[in-house]
Design an enzyme around this catalytic site. Structure first.
Site, PDB file in Angstrom:
ATOM      1  N   ARG A  25       0.818  -1.220   0.000  1.00  0.00           N
ATOM      2  CA  ARG A  25       0.000   0.000   0.000  1.00  0.00           C
ATOM      3  C   ARG A  25       0.851   1.269   0.000  1.00  0.00           C
ATOM      4  O   ARG A  25       0.443   2.294  -0.554  1.00  0.00           O
ATOM      5  CB  ARG A  25      -0.980  -0.048   1.161  1.00  0.00           C
ATOM      6  CG  ARG A  25      -2.017  -1.157   0.941  1.00  0.00           C
ATOM      7  CD  ARG A  25      -3.178  -1.150   1.872  1.00  0.00           C
ATOM      8  NE  ARG A  25      -4.191  -2.099   1.403  1.00  0.00           N
ATOM      9  CZ  ARG A  25      -5.292  -2.405   2.086  1.00  0.00           C
ATOM     10  NH1 ARG A  25      -5.538  -1.835   3.252  1.00  0.00           N
ATOM     11  NH2 ARG A  25      -6.144  -3.277   1.589  1.00  0.00           N
ATOM     12  N   THR A 126      11.531 -12.040  12.213  1.00  0.00           N
ATOM     13  CA  THR A 126      11.987 -13.244  12.904  1.00  0.00           C
ATOM     14  C   THR A 126      11.512 -13.189  14.343  1.00  0.00           C
ATOM     15  O   THR A 126      11.544 -12.119  14.965  1.00  0.00           O
ATOM     16  CB  THR A 126      13.521 -13.383  12.875  1.00  0.00           C
ATOM     17  OG1 THR A 126      13.927 -14.429  13.766  1.00  0.00           O
ATOM     18  CG2 THR A 126      14.211 -12.098  13.289  1.00  0.00           C
ATOM     19  N   ASP A 128      13.005 -14.465  16.832  1.00  0.00           N
ATOM     20  CA  ASP A 128      14.138 -14.573  17.762  1.00  0.00           C
ATOM     21  C   ASP A 128      14.597 -13.232  18.336  1.00  0.00           C
ATOM     22  O   ASP A 128      15.302 -13.210  19.345  1.00  0.00           O
ATOM     23  CB  ASP A 128      15.328 -15.251  17.076  1.00  0.00           C
ATOM     24  CG  ASP A 128      15.080 -16.723  16.829  1.00  0.00           C
ATOM     25  OD1 ASP A 128      14.310 -17.329  17.599  1.00  0.00           O
ATOM     26  OD2 ASP A 128      15.647 -17.268  15.862  1.00  0.00           O
ATOM     27  N   ARG A 212      12.867 -26.142  51.295  1.00  0.00           N
ATOM     28  CA  ARG A 212      12.017 -25.090  51.849  1.00  0.00           C
ATOM     29  C   ARG A 212      10.537 -25.397  51.636  1.00  0.00           C
ATOM     30  O   ARG A 212       9.676 -24.533  51.774  1.00  0.00           O
ATOM     31  CB  ARG A 212      12.331 -23.742  51.190  1.00  0.00           C
ATOM     32  CG  ARG A 212      13.753 -23.243  51.386  1.00  0.00           C
ATOM     33  CD  ARG A 212      13.872 -21.742  51.052  1.00  0.00           C
ATOM     34  NE  ARG A 212      13.147 -21.370  49.839  1.00  0.00           N
ATOM     35  CZ  ARG A 212      13.683 -21.348  48.614  1.00  0.00           C
ATOM     36  NH1 ARG A 212      14.956 -21.719  48.435  1.00  0.00           N
ATOM     37  NH2 ARG A 212      12.956 -20.977  47.573  1.00  0.00           N
ATOM     38  N   LYS A 214       9.034 -26.121  48.869  1.00  0.00           N
ATOM     39  CA  LYS A 214       8.507 -25.706  47.560  1.00  0.00           C
ATOM     40  C   LYS A 214       8.325 -26.969  46.733  1.00  0.00           C
ATOM     41  O   LYS A 214       9.244 -27.792  46.633  1.00  0.00           O
ATOM     42  CB  LYS A 214       9.479 -24.743  46.885  1.00  0.00           C
ATOM     43  CG  LYS A 214       8.964 -24.132  45.594  1.00  0.00           C
ATOM     44  CD  LYS A 214       9.933 -23.083  45.085  1.00  0.00           C
ATOM     45  CE  LYS A 214       9.485 -22.487  43.759  1.00  0.00           C
ATOM     46  NZ  LYS A 214       8.200 -21.783  43.833  1.00  0.00           N
ATOM     47  N   VAL A 254       4.843 -23.923  17.515  1.00  0.00           N
ATOM     48  CA  VAL A 254       3.626 -23.193  17.908  1.00  0.00           C
ATOM     49  C   VAL A 254       3.943 -21.724  18.151  1.00  0.00           C
ATOM     50  O   VAL A 254       3.093 -20.846  17.979  1.00  0.00           O
ATOM     51  CB  VAL A 254       2.991 -23.840  19.163  1.00  0.00           C
ATOM     52  CG1 VAL A 254       3.870 -23.639  20.401  1.00  0.00           C
ATOM     53  CG2 VAL A 254       1.601 -23.269  19.420  1.00  0.00           C
TER      54      VAL A 254
END
Length: 323
Positions: A25, A126, A128, A212, A214, A254
């Site tokens: 365009r 890209t 990345d 701890r 977790k 993905v």
């Protein structure tokens, strides 16, 4: 500048179509004919050109992938292949090119421009975000948000089943996707090519967290980390910490797909306009980018050879916030 052509090359990224739309365009706005080249450099060699009108890019700004298709071309990396491509450009009376892609695309464009004198301006397409000369590349923001959405979902499962998840994101040479995903996703560890994180450090962090009380952890790994990919790293950690239920998720391609975010649509549109207007103003062998909110043109040789340094503040943020 009476007639230009635009093509996409290398890996696709969300926002490429928005950039193509802006190129088409903008060219028409300035009274320039514009042709699309299908399948990157392969299409340039074979003559897969078609004239594009404003309607050719209607209803494309929101679409992922590339309407011009993409491919990697071994033939173009030969002198003979580039000569054939130049003959096709002469046949269609093309005065300048817009190349949308990454490092490999610009390597070929730089050789081509130098050998045959064809003006070329690049657009950084890209996921990345590893190209010097622009703060962000087209598709990067979308890829980060796609990966982060997946990590949020994985966190739910990690908490529910008290598991350690090793999540691999794209980034063969760069941690630009991994780092914001780790911060935004609340990961305990991030492993990227730009920093050294040993397996021993990972084991110590997990062991200390376990002691701890977790019980769930997210480790974000860029595929090019020096310790290996997520599967290799997870195997070593499982051997050292057999009491932990460790799983691997590789997000893979993905991250390249899906509708581009608003940020990517805006960036792609800005850069698409800049590529055409750069050609009109005599620019060549350069990439258009946005640095500190300013339009800049960076020589291809710099975008290819100069290293884009990751923000060290992000590295420190992960260290502080993962406690």
């Amino acid at each position: 500048m009476k007639r230009i052509a635009v093509f996409t090359s290398g890996g696709d990224s969300p926002g490429m179509n928005a950039c193509i739309r802006a190129v088409v365009r903008t060219a028409i706005y300035h009274g320039i004919e514009v042709y699309g080249i299908r399948k990157g450099y392969n299409g340039m060699i074979s003559g897969d050109f078609y004239k594009m009108e404003s309607s050719s890019v209607s209803n494309t700004i929101q679409k992922g992938g590339t309407i011009l298709k993409s491919a990697r071309s071994k033939e173009f990396m030969t002198r003979e292949g580039r000569e054939r491509a130049f003959e096709q450009l002469k046949k269609y009376e093309i005065d300048g090119l817009v190349a949308i892609g990454g490092n490999g695309t610009f390597t070929g464009a730089s050789m081509f421009s130098e050998e045959f004198g064809i003006p070329i301006v690049g657009a950084p397409g890209t996921i990345d975000n590893d190209l010097y000369g622009t703060d962000y590349t087209i598709g990067y923001d979308t890829a980060v948000n796609t990966a982060l959405d997946a990590i949020d979902k994985i966190r739910d499962t990690a908490d529910s089943h008290e598991r350690v998840f090793f999540v691999e994101v794209m980034g063969r040479d760069s941690g630009y996707i991994a780092m914001p995903c780790a911060i935004g996703g609340g990961a305990e560890i991030v492993m990227i090519p730009e920093t050294i994180t040993s397996i021993e450090q990972v084991i110590d962090t997990l062991r200390n967290g376990w002691e701890r009380s977790k019980t769930s952890f997210i480790i974000v790994i860029a595929e090019g980390d020096e310790e290996g990919n997520a599967t290799q790293i997870a195997a070593q950690v499982k051997e050292a910490l057999p009491q932990m239920d460790a799983r691997v998720t590789i997000l893979g391609h993905v991250q390249r797909g899906g509708a581009p975010t608003a940020a990517d649509r805006l960036l792609a549109s800005q850069i698409g306009i800049a590529t055409v207007e750069g050609l009109i103003n005599g620019k060549s062998d350069v990439m258009a980018g946005i640095v500190n909110s300013r339009l800049v043109y960076t020589p291809f040789k710099d975008t290819i050879n100069k290293k884009k340094i990751i923000n060290q503040r992000f590295v420190r943020m992960v260290e502080i916030l993962s406690i």
